[in-house]
Design an enzyme around this catalytic site. Structure first.
Site, PDB file in Angstrom:
ATOM      1  N   ASP A 192      -6.548   7.480  -4.773  1.00 12.00           N
ATOM      2  CA  ASP A 192      -5.137   7.555  -4.354  1.00 12.00           C
ATOM      3  C   ASP A 192      -4.876   8.724  -3.404  1.00 12.00           C
ATOM      4  O   ASP A 192      -3.803   8.811  -2.800  1.00 12.00           O
ATOM      5  CB  ASP A 192      -4.218   7.679  -5.578  1.00 12.00           C
ATOM      6  CG  ASP A 192      -4.120   6.364  -6.356  1.00 12.00           C
ATOM      7  OD1 ASP A 192      -4.560   5.324  -5.834  1.00 12.00           O
ATOM      8  OD2 ASP A 192      -3.606   6.392  -7.488  1.00 12.00           O
TER       9      ASP A 192
ATOM     10  N   ARG B  66       2.497   6.784  -0.304  1.00 11.71           N
ATOM     11  CA  ARG B  66       1.454   7.778  -0.011  1.00 11.71           C
ATOM     12  C   ARG B  66       1.192   7.909   1.497  1.00 11.71           C
ATOM     13  O   ARG B  66       0.835   8.977   1.980  1.00 11.71           O
ATOM     14  CB  ARG B  66       0.170   7.440  -0.770  1.00 11.71           C
ATOM     15  CG  ARG B  66       0.381   7.457  -2.292  1.00 11.71           C
ATOM     16  CD  ARG B  66      -0.897   7.641  -3.072  1.00 11.71           C
ATOM     17  NE  ARG B  66      -0.717   7.196  -4.450  1.00 11.71           N
ATOM     18  CZ  ARG B  66      -0.137   7.916  -5.416  1.00 11.71           C
ATOM     19  NH1 ARG B  66       0.312   9.129  -5.165  1.00 11.71           N
ATOM     20  NH2 ARG B  66      -0.014   7.436  -6.636  1.00 11.71           N
TER      21      ARG B  66
ATOM     22  N   ARG C  94      -4.132   0.388   3.139  1.00 10.28           N
ATOM     23  CA  ARG C  94      -4.111   1.830   3.483  1.00 10.28           C
ATOM     24  C   ARG C  94      -5.133   2.210   4.537  1.00 10.28           C
ATOM     25  O   ARG C  94      -4.958   3.229   5.211  1.00 10.28           O
ATOM     26  CB  ARG C  94      -4.288   2.689   2.220  1.00 10.28           C
ATOM     27  CG  ARG C  94      -3.041   2.699   1.374  1.00 10.28           C
ATOM     28  CD  ARG C  94      -3.101   3.646   0.204  1.00 10.28           C
ATOM     29  NE  ARG C  94      -1.799   3.663  -0.460  1.00 10.28           N
ATOM     30  CZ  ARG C  94      -1.595   3.986  -1.728  1.00 10.28           C
ATOM     31  NH1 ARG C  94      -2.607   4.349  -2.490  1.00 10.28           N
ATOM     32  NH2 ARG C  94      -0.376   3.980  -2.227  1.00 10.28           N
TER      33      ARG C  94
ATOM     34  N   LYS D 284       2.150   9.859 -12.875  1.00  4.39           N
ATOM     35  CA  LYS D 284       2.633   8.465 -12.871  1.00  4.39           C
ATOM     36  C   LYS D 284       1.779   7.589 -13.783  1.00  4.39           C
ATOM     37  O   LYS D 284       2.312   6.816 -14.579  1.00  4.39           O
ATOM     38  CB  LYS D 284       2.610   7.961 -11.419  1.00  4.39           C
ATOM     39  CG  LYS D 284       3.024   6.527 -11.235  1.00  4.39           C
ATOM     40  CD  LYS D 284       3.462   6.274  -9.804  1.00  4.39           C
ATOM     41  CE  LYS D 284       2.342   5.999  -8.822  1.00  4.39           C
ATOM     42  NZ  LYS D 284       1.699   4.683  -9.017  1.00  4.39           N
TER      43      LYS D 284
ATOM     44  N   ARG E  76       1.579   4.798 -19.272  1.00  9.60           N
ATOM     45  CA  ARG E  76       0.904   4.574 -20.552  1.00  9.60           C
ATOM     46  C   ARG E  76       1.705   5.166 -21.707  1.00  9.60           C
ATOM     47  O   ARG E  76       1.763   4.584 -22.797  1.00  9.60           O
ATOM     48  CB  ARG E  76      -0.508   5.154 -20.484  1.00  9.60           C
ATOM     49  CG  ARG E  76      -1.402   4.288 -19.564  1.00  9.60           C
ATOM     50  CD  ARG E  76      -2.559   5.039 -18.993  1.00  9.60           C
ATOM     51  NE  ARG E  76      -3.490   4.194 -18.255  1.00  9.60           N
ATOM     52  CZ  ARG E  76      -3.339   3.833 -16.963  1.00  9.60           C
ATOM     53  NH1 ARG E  76      -2.286   4.255 -16.264  1.00  9.60           N
ATOM     54  NH2 ARG E  76      -4.227   3.064 -16.362  1.00  9.60           N
TER      55      ARG E  76
ATOM     56  N   GLN F 211      -6.497  -0.212 -13.871  1.00 11.64           N
ATOM     57  CA  GLN F 211      -5.442  -1.173 -14.219  1.00 11.64           C
ATOM     58  C   GLN F 211      -6.058  -2.378 -14.915  1.00 11.64           C
ATOM     59  O   GLN F 211      -5.570  -2.845 -15.941  1.00 11.64           O
ATOM     60  CB  GLN F 211      -4.695  -1.603 -12.957  1.00 11.64           C
ATOM     61  CG  GLN F 211      -3.927  -0.451 -12.327  1.00 11.64           C
ATOM     62  CD  GLN F 211      -3.276  -0.822 -11.010  1.00 11.64           C
ATOM     63  OE1 GLN F 211      -3.452  -1.913 -10.496  1.00 11.64           O
ATOM     64  NE2 GLN F 211      -2.507   0.103 -10.459  1.00 11.64           N
TER      65      GLN F 211
ATOM     66  N   GLY G 134       1.873  -1.855  -9.196  1.00  8.32           N
ATOM     67  CA  GLY G 134       0.696  -2.621  -9.602  1.00  8.32           C
ATOM     68  C   GLY G 134       0.296  -2.293 -11.030  1.00  8.32           C
ATOM     69  O   GLY G 134      -0.164  -3.166 -11.776  1.00  8.32           O
TER      70      GLY G 134
HETATM   71  C1  S3P Z   1      -3.879   3.274 -11.545  1.00 10.84           C
HETATM   72  C2  S3P Z   1      -5.120   2.815 -11.188  1.00 10.84           C
HETATM   73  C3  S3P Z   1      -5.583   2.746  -9.795  1.00 10.84           C
HETATM   74  C4  S3P Z   1      -4.702   3.590  -8.877  1.00 10.84           C
HETATM   75  C5  S3P Z   1      -3.253   3.358  -9.139  1.00 10.84           C
HETATM   76  C6  S3P Z   1      -2.913   3.745 -10.565  1.00 10.84           C
HETATM   77  C7  S3P Z   1      -3.522   3.305 -12.984  1.00 10.84           C
HETATM   78  O1  S3P Z   1      -5.560   1.398  -9.335  1.00 10.84           O
HETATM   79  O2  S3P Z   1      -5.025   3.344  -7.540  1.00 10.84           O
HETATM   80  O3  S3P Z   1      -2.450   4.124  -8.254  1.00 10.84           O
HETATM   81  O4  S3P Z   1      -2.542   3.980 -13.355  1.00 10.84           O
HETATM   82  O5  S3P Z   1      -4.217   2.650 -13.777  1.00 10.84           O
HETATM   83  P1  S3P Z   1      -6.744   0.360  -9.616  1.00 10.84           P
HETATM   84  O6  S3P Z   1      -6.802   0.063 -11.053  1.00 10.84           O
HETATM   85  O7  S3P Z   1      -6.400  -0.851  -8.806  1.00 10.84           O
HETATM   86  O8  S3P Z   1      -8.005   1.016  -9.116  1.00 10.84           O
END
Ligand code: S3P
Length: 450
Positions: A331, A406, A362, A27, A32, A179, A99
């Site tokens: 995760d 999840r 979570r 994912k 990206r 992120q 997110g």
């Molecule tokens: C992700 C970064 C993580 C992860 C999310 C996916 C990403 O979050 O928990 O499921 O693809 O950049 P955070 O950046 O909030 O740590």
């Protein structure tokens, strides 16, 4: 009878899980591939794209910005237009449950000379966005959102971004977050001057790997916690290249835990991503005395790819998951909590306060489901402990996963050992792993749809 209109998965006590399988594309890497594909100058073909709703949100947001994205099964073709080719969307960009979509697009759109609105579903609308707005404002973007009652200076979606004219900054992230880091990298590529980013711990580094591969002026020091984006002298062009997305280790984690706890199991997952910033789940399961072999077989765009085999080797033992190991398995903590629930002894999950601001809280949702299943847990602000049942079967029943994919899948895995049936609302599972039930069934699990 299902009184709720939500579809349910029914899980029963299962025989040994056996077989070889693959899981859908990663994912994080799929987001990206789509987004950076749009920033290339030319056509980017993607194979093995993630099939879930989150990746579909990224594709839809790109289309709304004027990018052609054609998806057929796990194959996608993105007609890259470069940063300069993006056009203002006619309406709010709906990031759904994702997110990653919202935060990465914040960084992207902070640099574009037009106004954008980013919205999300009720879960995403509760997630903190001040952490990304703050540094982007320091770079010169104007970002507004709803006041976050839980955090001073925090904001919540929907976000309105008026972008353009960014300048580089030096910024230390308050939390290790891929992120957030990726948003700042995307903004930094569009800024005047250098952007230096420092993380308190090394989060997943897919952005750095893929952008470097496509020719972006980004470097990271060994260990990766400090990143430099220096667009001076760069022609602004990312060179298109075909992208092969490996299988998602975070999806595979549910199958690995299932195989580690269901007696007699022997499961191999092929073509799965083995990026060291993501393989904490394998190390954590090894620390719990699971029998795991992982072998790298290839590399795709700087990402190690391989196979993982898990055999149930008797009872697991408790472990402490904290610090860098917790970050590398953030995760997968819901899945690891299920392994801990069957282990002998008291496992501790520490330094995982970030779990409170994921798709659900979570820490609250996994401890509640474990308690419901008869497992002893204790919760703190930054973590939780699980006293394993040492193999005693958990209770089945109706799971309430707080609409979190999840938590739903973790609870389903626990249901494979329960004496009574377990019912899990299933439509949110498609956020990341729409073929979860099908693959589990192909390995021999007692799973059916209601
Ligand atoms: C992700 C970064 C993580 C992860 C999310 C996916 C990403 O979050 O928990 O499921 O693809 O950049 P955070 O950046 O909030 O740590």
């Amino acid at each position: 009878m299902n009184p709720d209109p939500q579809p349910l998965l029914r899980l029963g006590r299962s025989p040994a899980l056996r077989g070889v399988c693959r899981v859908p594309g990663d994912k994080s890497i799929s987001h990206r591939a789509l987004l950076f594909g749009a920033l290339c100058q030319g056509t980017v073909e993607i194979r093995g794209l993630g099939l879930g709703g989150d990746n579909a949100s990224t594709a839809a947001a790109l289309r709304a910005l004027g990018v052609s994205v054609q998806i057929s099964g796990a194959s996608a073709r993105v007609e890259g237009v470069g940063f300069a080719g993006l056009r203002a969307a006619a309406a709010a960009l709906d990031c759904g449950n994702s997110g990653t979509t919202m935060r990465l697009f914040c960084g992207l759109l902070a640099g574009r000379p037009f106004t954008s609105t980013l919205s999300g579903d009720p879960s995403l609308s509760r997630r903190p966005m001040g952490r990304v707005a703050k540094p982007l404002r320091l770079m010169g973007a104007r970002i507004e959102g709803h006041v976050d009652p839980a955090r001073p200076q925090g904001i919540l979606p929907p976000l309105v971004i008026r972008g353009g004219n960014l300048r580089g900054i030096d910024y230390v992230l308050p939390v290790a977050s891929a992120q957030l880091k990726s948003a700042l990298v995307l903004a930094g590529l569009q800024a005047a001057g250098k952007t230096r980013i420092e993380e308190p711990g090394l989060s997943r580094d897919h952005t750095e790997r893929m952008l470097r591969f496509l020719g972006a002026p980004i470097s990271a020091e060994p260990g990766g916690r400090r990143i430099l984006v220096d667009p001076s002298g760069w022609n602004g062009v990312l060179a298109p290249a075909p992208v092969d997305v490996p299988g998602d280790l975070s999806s595979a984690a549910f199958l690995l835990v299932a195989a580690a706890i269901v007696p007699g199991s022997d499961v191999t997952i092929e073509n799965v991503g083995l990026n060291p910033t993501r393989t904490g789940v394998l190390d954590a399961l090894r620390a719990m005395a699971a029998d795991i072999e992982s072998t790298q077989t290839a590399e795709a765009m700087g990402e190690p790819v391989g196979r993982v085999r898990v055999r149930c080797a008797g009872r697991l033992r408790a472990a402490r998951i904290a610090g860098a190991l917790a970050l590398r398995s953030i995760d997968e903590i819901p899945a690891l909590a299920i392994a801990a629930a069957l282990a002998e002894g008291r496992s501790e999950f520490a330094d995982v306060g970030e779990l409170r601001v994921k798709e659900s809280d979570r820490i609250a949702s996994i401890t509640r489901e474990l308690r419901r299943a008869g497992i002893a847990v204790e919760e703190s602000s930054e973590g939780f402990t699980v006293t394993g049942s040492a193999g005693r079967p958990p209770k089945g029943g109706q799971v309430s996963p707080d609409r979190d994919h999840r938590i739903a899948m973790a609870s389903a895995v626990l249901g494979l050992l329960a004496e009574e049936e377990t019912l899990v609302p299933s439509d949110d599972i498609a956020t990341s792993f729409p073929t979860f039930a099908e693959i589990l069934r192909s390995l021999g699990a007692d799973v059916s749809e209601r």
